[in-house]
Scaffold this motif. Structure first.
Motif, PDB file in Angstrom:
ATOM      1  N   GLU B 139       0.842  -1.213   0.000  1.00  0.00           N
ATOM      2  CA  GLU B 139       0.000   0.000   0.000  1.00  0.00           C
ATOM      3  C   GLU B 139       0.873   1.258   0.000  1.00  0.00           C
ATOM      4  O   GLU B 139       0.677   2.172   0.803  1.00  0.00           O
ATOM      5  N   ALA B 140       1.820   1.309  -0.907  1.00  0.00           N
ATOM      6  CA  ALA B 140       2.785   2.418  -0.935  1.00  0.00           C
ATOM      7  C   ALA B 140       2.766   3.120  -2.281  1.00  0.00           C
ATOM      8  O   ALA B 140       2.271   2.603  -3.275  1.00  0.00           O
ATOM      9  N   ALA B 141       3.334   4.313  -2.289  1.00  0.00           N
ATOM     10  CA  ALA B 141       3.475   5.085  -3.523  1.00  0.00           C
ATOM     11  C   ALA B 141       4.638   6.060  -3.352  1.00  0.00           C
ATOM     12  O   ALA B 141       5.114   6.292  -2.234  1.00  0.00           O
ATOM     13  N   ASP B 142       5.067   6.648  -4.466  1.00  0.00           N
ATOM     14  CA  ASP B 142       6.151   7.629  -4.404  1.00  0.00           C
ATOM     15  C   ASP B 142       5.748   8.870  -3.620  1.00  0.00           C
ATOM     16  O   ASP B 142       6.582   9.542  -3.019  1.00  0.00           O
ATOM     17  N   TYR B 143       4.443   9.160  -3.598  1.00  0.00           N
ATOM     18  CA  TYR B 143       3.960  10.381  -2.944  1.00  0.00           C
ATOM     19  C   TYR B 143       2.523  10.115  -2.522  1.00  0.00           C
ATOM     20  O   TYR B 143       1.747   9.553  -3.303  1.00  0.00           O
ATOM     21  N   ALA B 144       2.169  10.488  -1.297  1.00  0.00           N
ATOM     22  CA  ALA B 144       0.831  10.173  -0.777  1.00  0.00           C
ATOM     23  C   ALA B 144       0.285  11.357   0.022  1.00  0.00           C
ATOM     24  O   ALA B 144       0.158  11.291   1.243  1.00  0.00           O
ATOM     25  N   PRO B 145      -0.055  12.442  -0.655  1.00  0.00           N
ATOM     26  CA  PRO B 145      -0.507  13.645   0.073  1.00  0.00           C
ATOM     27  C   PRO B 145      -1.927  13.497   0.611  1.00  0.00           C
ATOM     28  O   PRO B 145      -2.649  12.564   0.245  1.00  0.00           O
ATOM     29  N   HIS B 205       7.727  12.383   2.852  1.00  0.00           N
ATOM     30  CA  HIS B 205       7.989  11.333   1.862  1.00  0.00           C
ATOM     31  C   HIS B 205       7.544  11.813   0.479  1.00  0.00           C
ATOM     32  O   HIS B 205       6.349  11.955   0.221  1.00  0.00           O
ATOM     33  N   ASP B 206       8.496  12.091  -0.371  1.00  0.00           N
ATOM     34  CA  ASP B 206       8.183  12.517  -1.738  1.00  0.00           C
ATOM     35  C   ASP B 206       9.310  12.029  -2.642  1.00  0.00           C
ATOM     36  O   ASP B 206      10.367  12.654  -2.724  1.00  0.00           O
ATOM     37  N   LEU B 207       9.076  10.925  -3.314  1.00  0.00           N
ATOM     38  CA  LEU B 207      10.121  10.334  -4.162  1.00  0.00           C
ATOM     39  C   LEU B 207       9.806  10.508  -5.643  1.00  0.00           C
ATOM     40  O   LEU B 207      10.333   9.774  -6.485  1.00  0.00           O
ATOM     41  N   ARG B 208       8.971  11.493  -5.960  1.00  0.00           N
ATOM     42  CA  ARG B 208       8.558  11.641  -7.367  1.00  0.00           C
ATOM     43  C   ARG B 208       9.740  11.904  -8.294  1.00  0.00           C
ATOM     44  O   ARG B 208       9.689  11.562  -9.464  1.00  0.00           O
TER      45      ARG B 208
END
Lengths: 129, 283
Positions: B139-145, B205-208
């Motif tokens: 349940e992860a993503a590069d960015y989850a605002p 957490h922001d890996l975009r």
């Protein structure tokens, strides 16, 4: 075919007033909210965990604490026994679909446990749209 | 005859960035270390099904810890933490996990985490691919605002219930009532930490711009997301995995954002596949 709103209101009240999960912690669940289903609007008035009244023909100035507004199609999805993804709750539908949460959201948060349980009773009652 | 579980709990004290943490962890199994991170505002009981699943404990040394400020892991004992707002950062989170793995002398562990644990799995793959055999971001993503909200600890509402019911429909309606309500129960216990955890999840957490710097051929990255997850919906995870060299995406049917906690019986099928892929790639 959608159920008549008064018939729906009676069923929804009965389901709420007899729901064990709500009633075991129903004290102080007192607030009012509008379900705005676009083609039909109702105001549900709760008092200590019981439905005090469901206003099935609200006038423009009738008061309520907060409102949930979405298209009739979204409400029909809410009412399916197993809703499809993103129609399975108010957070999901407000993040990903067309549900708008308006009004005094603090009252919603203060009553979130019971409100959430009650909202899922729509899966048993259906919706009048 | 006492009905003891094979799962045991211990404390280990570690120092991370000047903080002294007495960390509680649950453990069962033998073999390849598999270290598990709970979701934001929760604790290690979310992994209760996996910890007692013999198919996995036969082959894996499963460790599920409580992050400091969660469950039985206290806030730091060597500072006046009550005088500052808790905001978890990516750097501190990564440092904590590496220090814990070092303290437990875990050799080439597989790291698995869900939600904010899934996002930190991506951070580990980026920052410390040398330390982990593989990562499983769930349940992860590069960015989850969007989830760093004041509602989680508004003084005019019951924060325990706001957190617990606020995450209710992150779970799938098909998941068993008992497991959904146990997850609700865990969330009613963690409200003071929830918002600070979500500072990492939704803000820090922001890996975009960093995904191209993760090399899943060196440290395999197997991402899994449930179709009822509205916070990191399947397309967000798939889009993230696609931008990672060698990244793998597995979509999970009929489950939500807390798969190990809301429905272990469904989750275990997908986990088996993730571990098979890792074994295939790492030998």
């Amino acid at each position: 075919m959608a159920v008549d709103v008064k018939t729906w209101a009676s069923k929804f009240k009965n389901l709420t007033d007899n729901d064990e999960t709500i009633q075991c912690m129903g004290r102080y669940y007192t607030c009012s909210f509008m379900y705005d289903m676009t083609d039909c609007k109702v105001i549900v008035e709760m008092h200590d965990g019981k439905v005090k009244n469901i206003n099935t023909d609200p006038a423009p100035l009738d008061p309520y604490d907060f409102a949930l507004r979405a298209s009739a199609q979204t409400w029909r999805e809410f009412a399916k026994p197993v809703p499809k993804p993103m129609f399975h709750g108010i957070w999901a539908a407000s993040f990903c679909e067309d549900l708008k949460l308006e009004g005094n959201l603090l009252v919603l948060m203060q009553n979130l446990r019971n409100f959430t349980v009650q909202f899922e009773l729509l899966r048993k009652s259906g919706v009048p749209v | 005859m006492a009905r003891h579980s094979p799962v045991t709990g211990r404390y280990v004290t570690i120092e991370v960035d000047g903080n002294e943490y007495k960390v509680f962890y649950l453990h069962n199994g033998n073999g390849q270390p598999l270290i598990c991170q709970h979701t934001a505002g929760a604790h290690n009981h979310q992994w209760r099904g996996l910890l007692e699943d013999e198919e996995f404990t036969r082959e894996y040394n499963i460790i599920a810890y409580d992050l400091p400020r969660h469950g039985k892991s206290d806030p730091p004992h060597n500072r006046e933490w009550w005088k500052e707002e808790y905001r978890l950062t990516a750097e501190h989170y990564v440092n904590f996990i590496v220090k814990l793995c070092d303290a437990l002398e875990l050799k080439d562990p597989i790291f698995m985490g869900s939600s904010f644990g899934g996002n930190v799995a991506l951070q580990l793959a980026l920052r410390r691919p040398d330390r982990f055999k593989a990562v499983i971001p769930v349940e992860a993503a590069d960015y989850a605002p969007g989830f760093f909200l004041d509602w989680w600890r508004h003084p005019h509402a019951n924060a325990a219930q706001v957190c617990a019911s606020g995450v209710w429909d992150l779970m799938a309606p098909q998941s068993p009532d008992m497991d959904r309500w146990l997850t609700w129960h865990y969330y009613s216990q963690g409200s003071e930490a929830f918002k600070g955890d979500l500072y990492f999840y939704s803000v820090d957490h922001d890996l975009r711009e960093e995904l191209q710097n993760i090399d899943a051929r060196r440290c395999p990255v197997v991402m899994m997301t449930g179709i009822y997850d509205y916070l990191t919906p399947p397309e967000a995870t798939e889009n993230t995995a696609r931008q990672i060299r060698g990244g793998v995406y597995i979509e999970m049917e009929d489950i939500g954002h807390f798969p190990m906690s809301e429905n272990h019986e469904v989750f275990r099928v997908y986990l088996r596949e993730a571990l098979r892929i890792i074994k295939e790639r790492t030998g």
